[in-house]
Each structure stands twice: as structure tokens, then as C-alpha cells.
Design an enzyme around this catalytic site. Structure first.
Site, PDB file in Angstrom:
ATOM      1  N   ASP A 145      -2.221   6.494  11.419  1.00 27.75           N
ATOM      2  CA  ASP A 145      -1.474   5.279  11.074  1.00 27.75           C
ATOM      3  C   ASP A 145      -2.348   4.332  10.244  1.00 27.75           C
ATOM      4  O   ASP A 145      -2.428   3.138  10.514  1.00 27.75           O
ATOM      5  CB  ASP A 145      -0.992   4.584  12.349  1.00 27.75           C
ATOM      6  CG  ASP A 145      -0.091   5.483  13.181  1.00 27.75           C
ATOM      7  OD1 ASP A 145       1.127   5.249  13.187  1.00 27.75           O
ATOM      8  OD2 ASP A 145      -0.597   6.423  13.823  1.00 27.75           O
ATOM      9  N   ASP A 173       0.915   9.601   9.676  1.00 29.55           N
ATOM     10  CA  ASP A 173       1.256   8.317   9.055  1.00 29.55           C
ATOM     11  C   ASP A 173       0.171   7.902   8.064  1.00 29.55           C
ATOM     12  O   ASP A 173      -0.758   7.174   8.403  1.00 29.55           O
ATOM     13  CB  ASP A 173       1.499   7.227  10.100  1.00 29.55           C
ATOM     14  CG  ASP A 173       2.823   7.402  10.820  1.00 29.55           C
ATOM     15  OD1 ASP A 173       3.553   8.354  10.486  1.00 29.55           O
ATOM     16  OD2 ASP A 173       3.130   6.581  11.701  1.00 29.55           O
ATOM     17  N   TYR A 176       2.480   5.050   4.232  1.00 32.05           N
ATOM     18  CA  TYR A 176       3.524   4.065   4.548  1.00 32.05           C
ATOM     19  C   TYR A 176       4.376   3.728   3.324  1.00 32.05           C
ATOM     20  O   TYR A 176       4.895   2.625   3.189  1.00 32.05           O
ATOM     21  CB  TYR A 176       2.921   2.798   5.163  1.00 32.05           C
ATOM     22  CG  TYR A 176       2.557   2.986   6.615  1.00 32.05           C
ATOM     23  CD1 TYR A 176       3.372   2.515   7.623  1.00 32.05           C
ATOM     24  CD2 TYR A 176       1.401   3.674   6.979  1.00 32.05           C
ATOM     25  CE1 TYR A 176       3.053   2.706   8.962  1.00 32.05           C
ATOM     26  CE2 TYR A 176       1.071   3.884   8.307  1.00 32.05           C
ATOM     27  CZ  TYR A 176       1.906   3.387   9.291  1.00 32.05           C
ATOM     28  OH  TYR A 176       1.594   3.588  10.623  1.00 32.05           O
ATOM     29  N   ASN A 210       5.813  10.418  11.508  1.00 31.83           N
ATOM     30  CA  ASN A 210       7.188  10.077  11.129  1.00 31.83           C
ATOM     31  C   ASN A 210       7.267   9.473   9.730  1.00 31.83           C
ATOM     32  O   ASN A 210       8.283   9.610   9.035  1.00 31.83           O
ATOM     33  CB  ASN A 210       7.807   9.122  12.154  1.00 31.83           C
ATOM     34  CG  ASN A 210       6.974   7.890  12.405  1.00 31.83           C
ATOM     35  OD1 ASN A 210       5.821   8.005  12.843  1.00 31.83           O
ATOM     36  ND2 ASN A 210       7.528   6.713  12.169  1.00 31.83           N
ATOM     37  N   HIS A 295       1.478  13.774  16.700  1.00 30.90           N
ATOM     38  CA  HIS A 295       1.624  12.368  16.314  1.00 30.90           C
ATOM     39  C   HIS A 295       2.149  11.476  17.437  1.00 30.90           C
ATOM     40  O   HIS A 295       1.578  10.423  17.722  1.00 30.90           O
ATOM     41  CB  HIS A 295       2.527  12.237  15.087  1.00 30.90           C
ATOM     42  CG  HIS A 295       2.590  10.841  14.554  1.00 30.90           C
ATOM     43  ND1 HIS A 295       1.494  10.208  13.994  1.00 30.90           N
ATOM     44  CD2 HIS A 295       3.602   9.930  14.512  1.00 30.90           C
ATOM     45  CE1 HIS A 295       1.830   8.987  13.623  1.00 30.90           C
ATOM     46  NE2 HIS A 295       3.100   8.787  13.938  1.00 30.90           N
ATOM     47  N   HIS A 305       7.296   2.526  21.376  1.00 28.03           N
ATOM     48  CA  HIS A 305       7.433   3.990  21.358  1.00 28.03           C
ATOM     49  C   HIS A 305       7.263   4.611  22.747  1.00 28.03           C
ATOM     50  O   HIS A 305       6.856   5.774  22.869  1.00 28.03           O
ATOM     51  CB  HIS A 305       6.437   4.616  20.376  1.00 28.03           C
ATOM     52  CG  HIS A 305       6.551   4.097  18.979  1.00 28.03           C
ATOM     53  ND1 HIS A 305       7.724   4.148  18.260  1.00 28.03           N
ATOM     54  CD2 HIS A 305       5.633   3.491  18.159  1.00 28.03           C
ATOM     55  CE1 HIS A 305       7.529   3.604  17.060  1.00 28.03           C
ATOM     56  NE2 HIS A 305       6.283   3.196  16.986  1.00 28.03           N
ATOM     57  N   HIS A 332       0.914   7.055  16.227  1.00 26.57           N
ATOM     58  CA  HIS A 332       2.256   6.485  16.368  1.00 26.57           C
ATOM     59  C   HIS A 332       2.258   5.079  16.966  1.00 26.57           C
ATOM     60  O   HIS A 332       2.854   4.162  16.405  1.00 26.57           O
ATOM     61  CB  HIS A 332       3.130   7.431  17.191  1.00 26.57           C
ATOM     62  CG  HIS A 332       4.597   7.234  16.998  1.00 26.57           C
ATOM     63  ND1 HIS A 332       5.164   6.978  15.768  1.00 26.57           N
ATOM     64  CD2 HIS A 332       5.629   7.261  17.886  1.00 26.57           C
ATOM     65  CE1 HIS A 332       6.472   6.866  15.905  1.00 26.57           C
ATOM     66  NE2 HIS A 332       6.787   7.022  17.186  1.00 26.57           N
TER      67      HIS A 332
END
Length: 441
Positions: A145, A173, A176, A210, A295, A305, A332
Site C-alpha cells: 500500500d 497496492d 493507486y 485490490n 493482500h 477491512h 490492505h
């Protein structure tokens, strides 16, 4: 290609710390402000100067065993010779040059057309040091991320300032881009330029998150993972996988399995069948440490989440305990958390509940979704802290896993503090396969 160390960058930023200690574990009250991190502009990372200059260079392990490397780069024009990598043995004078020819592709996404994406695999590389894989020490860094904010920049700077580590495992991730109108594909280009100072010199391996799905029906973009699959190649076929979203690599004394949270994984699916076969191939006398990347976390005490990884946990956790997986890294959730060794695979017939219990054959679960992304910190932990949670903090930072030998490893998580990284969490790990014993911080 060095296989002597393995380091691990997990991501975080914060100020002075106070710890709340309970029977469950430690909740650090040192928290970075939760406002979204300010993103660096496209102009921060312009294309390189020069005619048809290569850019966004990154390397990744090119086979399962570690004897190949994939070299990837982007060029604006597809001219003769622009798809060739020339290489030679480091100890030679360069007279024994070899060439590797890259595959070349380009993709369209809405109103964007990519540059020419080149991926060349160089093979038959020599190990360094050339000793038994099972005796190799290793440092691997993990990110997740990350994005491309000023906080992301601090995380990457702190990682590159640490001399330890020869590889990065990225738990999903990346750019973005899909946080922007029409999934602005220019953000994939700026991200590639942003990480190039590290990714061009140390092999990065990826799990898809995601934000790599890039599914946008409103603009007729319905092919999942299109930008990610075109830009970031992995050696999935070398481990008999049918998809680049799940695969394995061996690095020194470590066997690394990458899974996809966003692909089917139930019984009879390709990912499920592949993992079942893959776990049988792990030779713990050769690769004594077994690490998994996925993830969406399976154990997460953050309200963000919460329980999203539950169905995958129910499907695969019994296999992880049976095969004594050492560590599972996830992203995540935009915070940091480390679990105790627990499992939740036994049904309690007395109260009809299934709850996590202490299990020395189970992995430690580490959430490292704290890279510095545009959405900011996930600063809402559940209260009280659950018994399975050993340490948690709402900050950005990085971590280092130092595998010392076939039985012991030292893990540290470093929060970002201004222009330096400060160790906030650490533990000595004992190999589950040989030493299923209690571990100490």
C-alpha cells in the site's frame, strides 16, 4: 545476483510513543494523523531526458530457483535495438557479453496508450555466495500500500538508507491510479519512476492488491488487472501456475508463496489446486523458511477491512498449520499489526464457537499496509485488543526480516519519524519446522 541476505520493508510514520499493555498484547498510542497523505504531483517524476530514453526500470526474480532475472523498462518509441539487454559476469572484463531479447507490448486503457513495455529474462545466473541454499542467511524487505505521496517517499527513503536487504517483497497496492478520475494511467508511469532508484537495483517481487484490479465498467474497462499484468511480470510459469496472480519463488533458504485475495480460491479452482500441489513441493531441508504473501489480512483487529480475509482464511488456514508456515504477510489495512502464533481451525462443541487459540505450529500474521498511501492511516483499532494481537500501531514505516540461519530469524518494524526510522516492534523468530517453541521479543 546476491542471495546472502533477505530484508523486509513494511511501511510507517509517527511521533513520540506511549504503549498500552494488556493481556492480549501492546497497542501503541503513537499514531500519525489520519488525514489523507498528500500525493506528489505528476511533475515530481518527469520522463528522463534524452531521445527515447528508457524509464521505469525494475527487476524481479525470473524463475523459481533464483537463477534468472526479469529486467523490465518502458520506452516511448519501439525502435530497433530498444528491446535488448546486454549483460556479463560481474567478475569478468565484459568481453563475454551476452544479449537477452525482451518481449514488447503496449496497452490501451480508456483514453491512454502506454509506452512500449519491455521485459527481458536473463538466465543461468550464478549464486552469490555459492554455498548451500539451506545455510544462506537472508534479509528481505516488505512493502504494501505504498502509493506515491510524501509519506510514501519517506518510507522509500528510509528503506534505501538502510544498508541491509537485497530484495523487496511487495504485498499489493502499488500506484493507486484508480483513486483518480478514469483510473489515470499516468500515475502508473509516475509510480514506476518513483520506485526506480530501488527497483532497478534490487529485485522486487509482487502480490496483487485490490488497487491492481483496475476494473471500471463505466469507461468500458472490464479486463481485471490489465495495467498491472502488462507492467509487472513475474515467473509464475516456473512454479506451474496458470496465472501471474499466484506463484512461488525460492530465495536462499526461504520458500515464498504469493497468493491472490481477488481471484477464486475455493475448492476445485485453479488457485486452490495449485496451492495444494505447491505446498507438497516445499523441501524444508533445502528451504527451511516458508513465507506467504496475501493482500487481505486473515487476522486484523482494525475496524477498517475487518474480516475481509475470513473466507480465504477458512479455506487455507488448515493447510498453513499442517505445513508449519512461518510467517504470513498481508497489506490492505493502512496500519501495522503483528499477531501471536494462533490458529482458528477447531470447532468448539461446547459453546458452538470457533475462536483463535495459541498454536505453535501456526504462522505469525503481520499486516504491513502502512506504506504511505494517499488514503492515510487506518487509526480505528477494536477495543479491547483481541488476545491474538501482539502489537499494533496506526503509523507508517518499514520492517526488516533478517534470517540468520535455518532455525532463527530476527524481525524488526521501524516507524518513520521525520527523516529517520525508529524500531518500534521486534521479535526473535524460531523456525516452526525445527523449533516449534515460544518466541520472545
Amino acid at each position: 545476483m546476491e542471495l546472502s541476505h533477505l530484508a523486509l520493508v513494511c511501511a510507517a510514520i509517527a511521533f513520540s510513543s506511549i504503549f498500552v499493555v494488556s493481556q492480549a498484547g501492546i497497542t501503541s498510542t503513537h499514531a500519525r494523523v489520519s488525514e489523507p497523505s498528500e500525493e506528489m504531483s505528476l511533475e515530481t517524476f518527469p520522463p528522463p531526458a534524452g531521445y527515447n530514453a528508457p524509464e521505469q526500470v525494475h527487476i524481479t526474480q525470473g524463475d523459481n530457483a533464483g537463477r534468472a532475472m526479469i529486467i523490465s523498462w518502458v520506452m516511448p518509441l519501439n525502435e530497433d535495438g530498444s528491446n535488448v539487454v546486454t549483460y556479463w559476469i560481474a567478475s569478468s572484463d565484459g568481453s563475454d557479453n551476452k544479449n537477452a531479447i525482451a518481449t514488447t507490448s503496449s496497452y490501451r486503457y480508456f483514453n491512454y496508450t502506454s509506452g512500449y513495455l519491455h521485459h527481458a529474462t536473463i538466465k543461468k545466473l550464478e549464486y552469490d555466495p555459492s554455498k548451500s541454499r539451506s545455510r544462506c542467511s537472508l534479509h528481505i524487505r516488505y512493502y504494501s500500500d505504498l502509493g506515491q505521496t510524501y509519506a510514501s517517499n519517506q518510507t522509500l527513503y528510509n528503506y534505501m538508507s538502510n544498508p541491509k536487504g537485497q530484495a523487496v517483497l511487495f504485498v499489493g497496492d502499488l500506484s493507486y491510479a484508480d483513486d483518480h478520475p478514469n483510473h489515470d494511467q499516468r500515475k502508473w508511469d509516475s509510480y514506476g519512476r518513483f520506485v526506480e532508484p530501488s527497483a532497478a537495483y534490487q529485485p522486487w517481487s509482487w502480490a496483487a492488491g485490490n488497487y491492481e484490479i483496475d476494473y471500471a465498467q463505466s469507461i468500458s474497462e472490464t479486463q481485471p488487472f490489465k495495467p498491472y499484468k502488462n507492467r509487472y511480470h513475474v515467473p509464475y510459469k516456473a512454479s506451474q501456475s496458470t496465472s501471474p496472480l499466484w506463484y512461488s519463488i525460492k530465495r536462499a533458504s526461504t520458500y515464498i508463496i504469493v497468493l491472490s485475495s481477488y481471484s477464486a480460491y475455493d475448492k476445485y479452482t485453479p488457485q486452490n489446486s495449485w496451492l495444494q500441489d505447491e505446498l507438497k513441493k516445499v523441501n524444508r531441508s533445502e528451504t527451511s523458511w516458508l513465507i506467504v504473501l496475501v493482500h487481505a489480512p486473515w487476522y486484523n483487529s482494525n475496524n477498517y477491512h475487518y474480516m475481509e480475509g475470513e473466507s480465504m482464511r477458512v479455506t487455507f488456514e488448515p493447510w498453513f498449520v499442517e505445513n508449519k508456515v512461518d510467517i504470513v504477510f498481508a497489506g490492505h489495512v493502512h496500519a501495522y499489526e503483528r499477531s501471536k502464533r494462533i490458529s482458528n481451525i477447531h470447532y468448539n462443541i461446547t459453546d458452538g464457537m470457533s475462536t483463535p487459540v495459541k498454536d505453535q505450529n501456526a504462522p505469525i500474521y503481520i499486516t504491513i499496509g502502512d506504506g504511505g498511501n494517499i488514503e492515510g492511516i487506518a487509526n480505528s483499532f477494536t477495543d479491547p485488543q483481541p488476545s491474538y494481537s501482539a502489537f499494533r500501531e496506526a503509523s507508517f514505516g518499514h520492517a526488516l526480516l533478517e534470517i540468520k540461519n535455518r532455525t532463527h530469524a530476527h524481525y524488526t518494524w521501524h516507524r518513520n519519524k521525520e527523516d529517520e526510522a525508529v524500531i518500534a516492534d521486534s521479535i526473535w523468530l524460531k523456525k516452526r519446522y525445527y523449533l516449534p517453541e515460544e518466541e520472545t521479543a
